[in-house]
Design a protein around this motif. Structure first.
Motif, mmCIF file in Angstrom:
data_model
loop_
_atom_site.group_PDB
_atom_site.id
_atom_site.type_symbol
_atom_site.label_atom_id
_atom_site.label_comp_id
_atom_site.label_asym_id
_atom_site.label_seq_id
_atom_site.Cartn_x
_atom_site.Cartn_y
_atom_site.Cartn_z
ATOM 1 N N SER A 8 0.603 -1.040 -0.131
ATOM 2 C CA SER A 8 0.175 0.068 -0.015
ATOM 3 C C SER A 8 0.990 1.201 -0.098
ATOM 4 O O SER A 8 0.567 2.429 -0.606
ATOM 5 C CB SER A 8 -0.782 0.024 1.194
ATOM 6 N N ARG A 70 -1.219 0.987 -8.742
ATOM 7 C CA ARG A 70 -1.710 -0.145 -8.044
ATOM 8 C C ARG A 70 -1.429 -1.447 -9.015
ATOM 9 O O ARG A 70 -0.780 -2.628 -8.422
ATOM 10 C CB ARG A 70 -3.301 -0.333 -7.865
ATOM 11 N N SER A 89 -4.126 -11.891 -2.138
ATOM 12 C CA SER A 89 -5.295 -11.183 -2.001
ATOM 13 C C SER A 89 -6.124 -11.631 -0.568
ATOM 14 O O SER A 89 -6.511 -10.684 0.308
ATOM 15 C CB SER A 89 -6.401 -11.374 -2.916
ATOM 16 N N PHE A 92 -4.852 -9.693 2.474
ATOM 17 C CA PHE A 92 -5.242 -8.188 2.690
ATOM 18 C C PHE A 92 -6.409 -8.243 3.614
ATOM 19 O O PHE A 92 -6.589 -7.109 4.359
ATOM 20 C CB PHE A 92 -5.558 -7.480 1.188
ATOM 21 N N ALA A 93 -7.029 -9.337 3.564
ATOM 22 C CA ALA A 93 -8.377 -9.188 4.785
ATOM 23 C C ALA A 93 -7.964 -8.944 5.961
ATOM 24 O O ALA A 93 -6.997 -9.470 6.529
ATOM 25 C CB ALA A 93 -9.020 -10.532 4.547
ATOM 26 N N HIS A 97 -3.690 -1.745 6.909
ATOM 27 C CA HIS A 97 -2.937 -0.839 6.026
ATOM 28 C C HIS A 97 -2.875 -1.525 4.481
ATOM 29 O O HIS A 97 -2.134 -1.080 3.850
ATOM 30 C CB HIS A 97 -1.640 -1.078 6.508
ATOM 31 N N PRO A 99 -3.873 -2.686 0.658
ATOM 32 C CA PRO A 99 -4.875 -2.186 -0.437
ATOM 33 C C PRO A 99 -6.282 -2.752 -0.573
ATOM 34 O O PRO A 99 -6.281 -3.858 0.342
ATOM 35 C CB PRO A 99 -3.851 -2.524 -1.673
ATOM 36 N N GLU A 100 -7.039 -2.472 -1.394
ATOM 37 C CA GLU A 100 -8.222 -3.132 -1.510
ATOM 38 C C GLU A 100 -7.888 -4.749 -1.933
ATOM 39 O O GLU A 100 -6.791 -4.842 -2.746
ATOM 40 C CB GLU A 100 -9.062 -2.417 -2.568
ATOM 41 N N PRO A 101 -8.805 -5.570 -1.912
ATOM 42 C CA PRO A 101 -8.367 -7.033 -2.101
ATOM 43 C C PRO A 101 -8.478 -7.021 -3.792
ATOM 44 O O PRO A 101 -9.125 -6.106 -4.275
ATOM 45 C CB PRO A 101 -9.673 -7.672 -1.529
ATOM 46 N N THR A 103 -9.264 -7.932 -7.386
ATOM 47 C CA THR A 103 -10.589 -8.472 -8.325
ATOM 48 C C THR A 103 -10.296 -9.584 -8.876
ATOM 49 O O THR A 103 -9.370 -10.050 -9.111
ATOM 50 C CB THR A 103 -10.900 -7.037 -9.128
ATOM 51 N N GLU A 106 -7.976 -8.954 -11.705
ATOM 52 C CA GLU A 106 -6.678 -8.866 -11.521
ATOM 53 C C GLU A 106 -5.993 -10.212 -11.217
ATOM 54 O O GLU A 106 -4.805 -10.505 -11.405
ATOM 55 C CB GLU A 106 -6.355 -7.967 -10.317
#
Length: 429
Positions: A8, A70, A89, A92-93, A97, A99-101, A103, A106
């Motif tokens: 991030s 990103r 991914s 990240f959950a 701090h 980034p967004e999970p 997609t 991606e």
């Protein structure tokens, strides 16, 4: 910081670089000052992510179908650092701090084999430079471009006025240094992977005592090709901070005279402390004032011109400039080089040598410039690369380094160095 937080932060820094056109070093420093909780390891990892993203920006963008900060940072995490897209991914959950999970799109792109892409993207170079690089390197130009997308080693030059390579290797043993393959006084520490930190050798006792200087092996090689000898009268016309001046002083064993000059006082300023630390006593610094070099006309055994250039040879260390280079900036550098080369010829005595150096891989800045100089200065002749190398190193030049005109071209792909060009000219009369 865990990896998600580092990713991030790298996205934020890269966004700052892209939107505000800030140099990477400044953006990273600013981020560190605003986030003092981050340790040295965190800052190193974030810097590696940002630099890796810029080194392979074109091929990462082709993989992701997008060149946003990103997308580039996620591509580095998976393609360069070996992370699994789905596992990344999931990590990240629950991390505030992160980034967004990722997609589904991606994850699919990051999981798929690298797509077919244009040659310039595979080489990770600006499209408008593809023709120049193909002219410089022929069929291997894509491989040459890829060489500039890797991380550089940390190279040092041993200062023989104060120490020896064996002594420096021993003093830095904790960093596992190795002798350089070509430069006779070089020491190298290969770049690590992922979040590896570069050794901070400038706080080492040996550096503070002047035993060594940080200098890429390629820079050391072209300084050796200048072949300065004890007793010579040498003009370093574009001395800058004095890296090559120091190498010349050591090669001359403090005998003879080096005149260090640069048209920019700010660039020249660090040379004074460096000369003192290195014990270089045969260097006379000439400040950029009117008539500062008039007394040297026609008297120099060697004139070294480390010319202002596009810096394409430094793309591994400064990947941001790769994407900022424009045809207009190239044209300005060509004009600067032409002017300084014409100036340099006036300082040579008969039989003296002009050593033209750039940290560029573009033929327009290298062989082409020298060809233009020869067309207007019939009293100059090229010392062939084979002859110049033998005189400087006492060995046969490695295969593939000589240019068509007789210069020497160094690259990461060929010599594991930064990109450099060097050619030696002799004044006939």
């Amino acid at each position: 910081m865990r990896l998600p937080g580092r990713l991030s932060a790298a996205i934020d820094v890269l966004t700052e670089v892209e939107t505000r056109r800030r140099p990477v070093s400044e953006a990273l420093k600013s981020w560190g000052q605003a986030n003092r909780f981050a340790g040295a390891g965190d800052r190193a990892a974030i810097g590696n992510l940002v630099y890796d993203a810029l080194r392979r920006r074109a091929s990462h963008a082709a993989l992701m179908g997008d060149d946003s900060p990103r997308s580039l940072v996620l591509a580095v995490a998976v393609r360069d650092w070996g992370e699994n897209p789905k596992a990344l991914s999931q990590s990240f959950a629950g991390d505030a701090h992160a980034p967004e999970p990722l997609t589904e799109a991606e994850i699919a792109r990051l999981s798929a084999p690298a797509p077919e892409m244009p040659a310039h993207a595979a080489a990770d170079v600006p499209e408008w430079l593809a023709q120049s690089l193909e002219r410089a390197f022929g069929d291997s130009w894509v491989d040459e471009g890829r060489g500039f997308a890797g991380r550089p080693s940390l190279d040092l030059r041993v200062n023989t006025l104060k120490s020896s390579r064996e002594r420096v290797l021993k003093s830095l043993a904790r960093f596992n240094p190795q002798p350089t393959a070509v430069a006779p006084l070089g020491v190298t520490m290969p770049a690590g992977a992922r979040d590896a930190r570069t050794p901070n050798v400038t706080t080492d006792e040996g550096y503070l005592k002047g035993w060594f200087e940080v200098q890429d092996q390629g820079s050391q090689i072209v300084a050796t090709l200048a072949n300065a000898r004890p007793g010579d009268q040498v003009l370093d016309l574009c001395a800058g901070a004095g890296g090559k001046t120091l190498a010349l002083a050591a090669a001359m064993d403090n005998r003879g005279q080096i005149f260090a000059f640069d048209s920019d006082r700010a660039r020249l300023a660090p040379i004074y402390d460096r000369l003192k630390r290195n014990g270089a006593r045969n260097v006379q610094v000439r400040a950029p004032e009117s008539g500062a070099l008039d007394d040297l006309a026609g008297k120099m055994d060697r004139v070294v011109v480390d010319a202002p250039c596009t810096g394409t040879g430094t793309w591994r260390r400064r990947p941001d400039i790769k994407w900022k280079l424009t045809p207009e900036l190239l044209a300005q550098r060509l004009a600067d080089q032409s002017a300084v080369l014409n100036q340099a010829t006036g300082f040579l005595k008969p039989g003296g040598h002009l050593v033209y150096i750039t940290c560029s891989i573009l033929p327009q800045e290298n062989d082409d410039q020298v060809q233009a100089l020869l067309a207007t200065h019939t009293n100059l002749a090229v010392v062939p690369a084979v002859e110049a190398w033998q005189a400087a190193f006492g060995t046969t030049i490695p295969s593939g380094l000589a240019t068509e005109l007789g210069g020497v071209a160094l690259t990461p792909h060929r010599t594991n160095t930064d990109g450099f060009y060097c050619i030696v000219l002799r004044r006939l009369a």
